[in-house]
Design an enzyme around this catalytic site. Sequence first.
Site, short mmCIF file in Angstrom:
data_model
loop_
_atom_site.label_atom_id
_atom_site.label_comp_id
_atom_site.label_asym_id
_atom_site.label_seq_id
_atom_site.Cartn_x
_atom_site.Cartn_y
_atom_site.Cartn_z
CG LEU A 157 -2.06 1.04 1.12
CD1 LEU A 157 -3.16 0.57 0.18
CD2 LEU A 157 -2.65 1.34 2.50
N GLY A 158 1.55 1.47 -1.15
CA GLY A 158 2.38 2.66 -1.32
C GLY A 158 1.63 3.66 -2.17
CB ILE A 160 0.91 2.27 -7.40
CG1 ILE A 160 1.96 3.09 -8.16
CG2 ILE A 160 -0.06 1.61 -8.36
CD1 ILE A 160 2.94 2.26 -8.98
NE ARG A 180 9.51 -3.26 3.84
CZ ARG A 180 10.49 -2.64 3.22
NH1 ARG A 180 11.69 -3.17 3.20
NH2 ARG A 180 10.28 -1.48 2.63
NE ARG A 239 10.19 -3.75 -11.88
CZ ARG A 239 9.47 -2.71 -12.34
NH1 ARG A 239 8.21 -2.86 -12.68
NH2 ARG A 239 10.03 -1.52 -12.45
CG ASP A 263 1.46 -4.66 -16.75
OD1 ASP A 263 1.19 -4.67 -17.98
OD2 ASP A 263 2.19 -3.79 -16.24
CD GLU A 268 8.17 -7.91 -17.66
OE1 GLU A 268 8.70 -6.88 -18.12
OE2 GLU A 268 7.39 -7.90 -16.73
CG HIS A 286 6.25 -4.07 -17.82
ND1 HIS A 286 7.37 -4.58 -17.18
CD2 HIS A 286 5.94 -2.93 -17.16
CE1 HIS A 286 7.71 -3.77 -16.18
NE2 HIS A 286 6.86 -2.76 -16.16
P1 NAP Z 1 6.03 2.84 -3.10
O1 NAP Z 1 5.20 4.07 -2.95
O2 NAP Z 1 7.42 2.83 -2.61
O3 NAP Z 1 5.22 1.65 -2.38
C1 NAP Z 1 5.76 0.39 -2.18
C2 NAP Z 1 4.98 -0.29 -1.06
O4 NAP Z 1 5.46 -1.62 -0.90
C3 NAP Z 1 5.15 0.40 0.28
O5 NAP Z 1 3.88 0.53 0.87
C4 NAP Z 1 6.02 -0.54 1.11
O6 NAP Z 1 5.66 -0.49 2.48
C5 NAP Z 1 5.69 -1.90 0.48
N1 NAP Z 1 6.82 -2.82 0.58
C6 NAP Z 1 8.09 -2.60 0.21
N2 NAP Z 1 8.85 -3.68 0.45
C7 NAP Z 1 8.03 -4.60 1.00
C8 NAP Z 1 8.21 -5.92 1.46
N3 NAP Z 1 9.42 -6.51 1.44
N4 NAP Z 1 7.14 -6.59 1.95
C9 NAP Z 1 5.93 -6.00 2.01
N5 NAP Z 1 5.68 -4.76 1.57
C10 NAP Z 1 6.73 -4.06 1.07
O7 NAP Z 1 6.10 2.39 -4.61
P2 NAP Z 1 5.04 2.62 -5.79
O8 NAP Z 1 5.36 3.88 -6.47
O9 NAP Z 1 3.67 2.40 -5.28
O10 NAP Z 1 5.49 1.43 -6.79
C11 NAP Z 1 5.49 0.11 -6.36
C12 NAP Z 1 6.12 -0.80 -7.41
O11 NAP Z 1 5.22 -0.98 -8.50
C13 NAP Z 1 7.39 -0.26 -8.08
O12 NAP Z 1 8.54 -0.47 -7.27
C14 NAP Z 1 7.44 -1.05 -9.36
O13 NAP Z 1 8.19 -2.22 -9.23
C15 NAP Z 1 5.98 -1.40 -9.63
N6 NAP Z 1 5.48 -0.68 -10.82
C16 NAP Z 1 5.12 -1.40 -11.91
C17 NAP Z 1 4.65 -0.74 -13.03
C18 NAP Z 1 4.22 -1.50 -14.24
O14 NAP Z 1 4.37 -0.99 -15.33
N7 NAP Z 1 3.68 -2.71 -14.09
C19 NAP Z 1 4.59 0.63 -13.06
C20 NAP Z 1 4.97 1.34 -11.94
C21 NAP Z 1 5.42 0.66 -10.81
P3 NAP Z 1 6.72 -0.83 3.64
O15 NAP Z 1 7.95 -0.05 3.32
O16 NAP Z 1 6.05 -0.44 4.91
O17 NAP Z 1 6.93 -2.31 3.56
C1 8YV Z 2 7.92 1.41 -16.91
C2 8YV Z 2 7.54 0.45 -14.57
O1 8YV Z 2 7.30 0.91 -18.04
O2 8YV Z 2 7.78 2.51 -13.48
C3 8YV Z 2 7.96 1.30 -13.44
O3 8YV Z 2 8.47 0.73 -12.44
O4 8YV Z 2 7.61 -0.73 -14.51
C4 8YV Z 2 6.99 1.07 -15.80
O5 8YV Z 2 6.30 2.26 -15.52
C5 8YV Z 2 9.32 0.93 -16.84
O6 8YV Z 2 9.99 1.25 -15.67
C6 8YV Z 2 10.11 1.52 -17.97
O7 8YV Z 2 11.13 0.69 -18.25
#
Ligand code: NAP
Ligand code: 8YV
Length: 320
Positions: A157-158, A160, A180, A239, A263, A268, A286
Amino acid sequence: MTTQPTSLPELWMAGPLAPDLIAQIETRYRVHRGWTIDDPAAYLREHGAAIRGIATSGRFGATRERMAQLPALEAIISYGVGYDPIDIDAAKALGLQVSNTPGVLDDCVADTALALMLAVSRRICEADRFVRSGAWPTTGFGLGQRMSGKRCGIVGLGNIGLQIARRAEGFGMQVAYHNRRARPDAPAHYRYVADLVTLARESDYLVLVVPGGAATRHMIDAEVLAALGQQAYIINVARGTVVDETALVEALQAGRIAGAGLDVFEHEPQVPEALFAMDNVVLLPHIASGTHETRQAMADLFLANLDGWFDERRLVTPVF
Ligand code: NAP
Ligand code: 8YV
């Protein structure tokens, strides 16, 4: 490499960023296109001493080895919020700056998570294939599972995750989450569940949006999938590494979970072939942040970090 004035700050670009973004970067920086170079080590022995930045993404990352080949390196500027393929320990040890692009993609990634939840449980893609096949005049299409009012478990719950929760509430869903630590600023009615297996057991949709990397590798394993159960779905916009993909395929094959909306994948762009034949999975390449608006916002923030460092020695969104 295109011909550019040599006084510009020099960057190593780890992989092909979007052509428009490269064009913008090249107006102000001299770019070494790493992915086009056959022997980077030999190339960097000759040219590495002048390179002050690495331009990369959540896909291409930056290794300890590459950082060590760049003695004048100051900063790693990354496109995307996830930075799991960047060796952060090495960057810290070398005194480097690292930036990413958080915040600007939250809405679109959350939208994609909800789209996957609806698509997989209301069988949207399957129904579309059914109509296109010409089968409708001769046979009916089966029923899906209701989404409104169900239980949405969010792993991470960050930034996103919060947007996913807000949207889930719009569907009348009950929100619970696992981090955590509990988020003190989260709405009080979002239930914190310290144990992931318990959250899985108490969710109809388990939505993954934690960072990748060693700490979360395979946190969704056979035990979590078994706890999720036959009526529930896994949704992954985090991921691929967060899920033990072999265990996921086995759980789907055995009917231990209802379906999956994915996604991201462990290797990948390779996707387990076994998934291709399954109607209860929705597979995306993705694209969660992949809208014109959001990719532009990510590019703008990437450039703000790049210029921020090289003009004013200040990152807009530092990773640490
Ligand atoms: P964020 O604001 O840093 O949120 C991450 C959340 O995960 C935090 O609430 C954190 O809380 C929790 N967390 C971290 N490590 C953990 C663990 N070991 N166990 C349990 N919870 C954990 O990040 P965000 O901006 O929301 O983005 C999250 C992730 O989404 C990115 O890092 C990226 O990999 C992925 N993403 C994917 C796409 C896509 O295209 N599919 C796009 C954007 C992002 P605690 O620190 O309290 O544990
Ligand atoms: C991007 C993502 O497509 O922001 C991330 O963590 O997975 C996606 O938004 C990627 O990082 C670009 O390579």
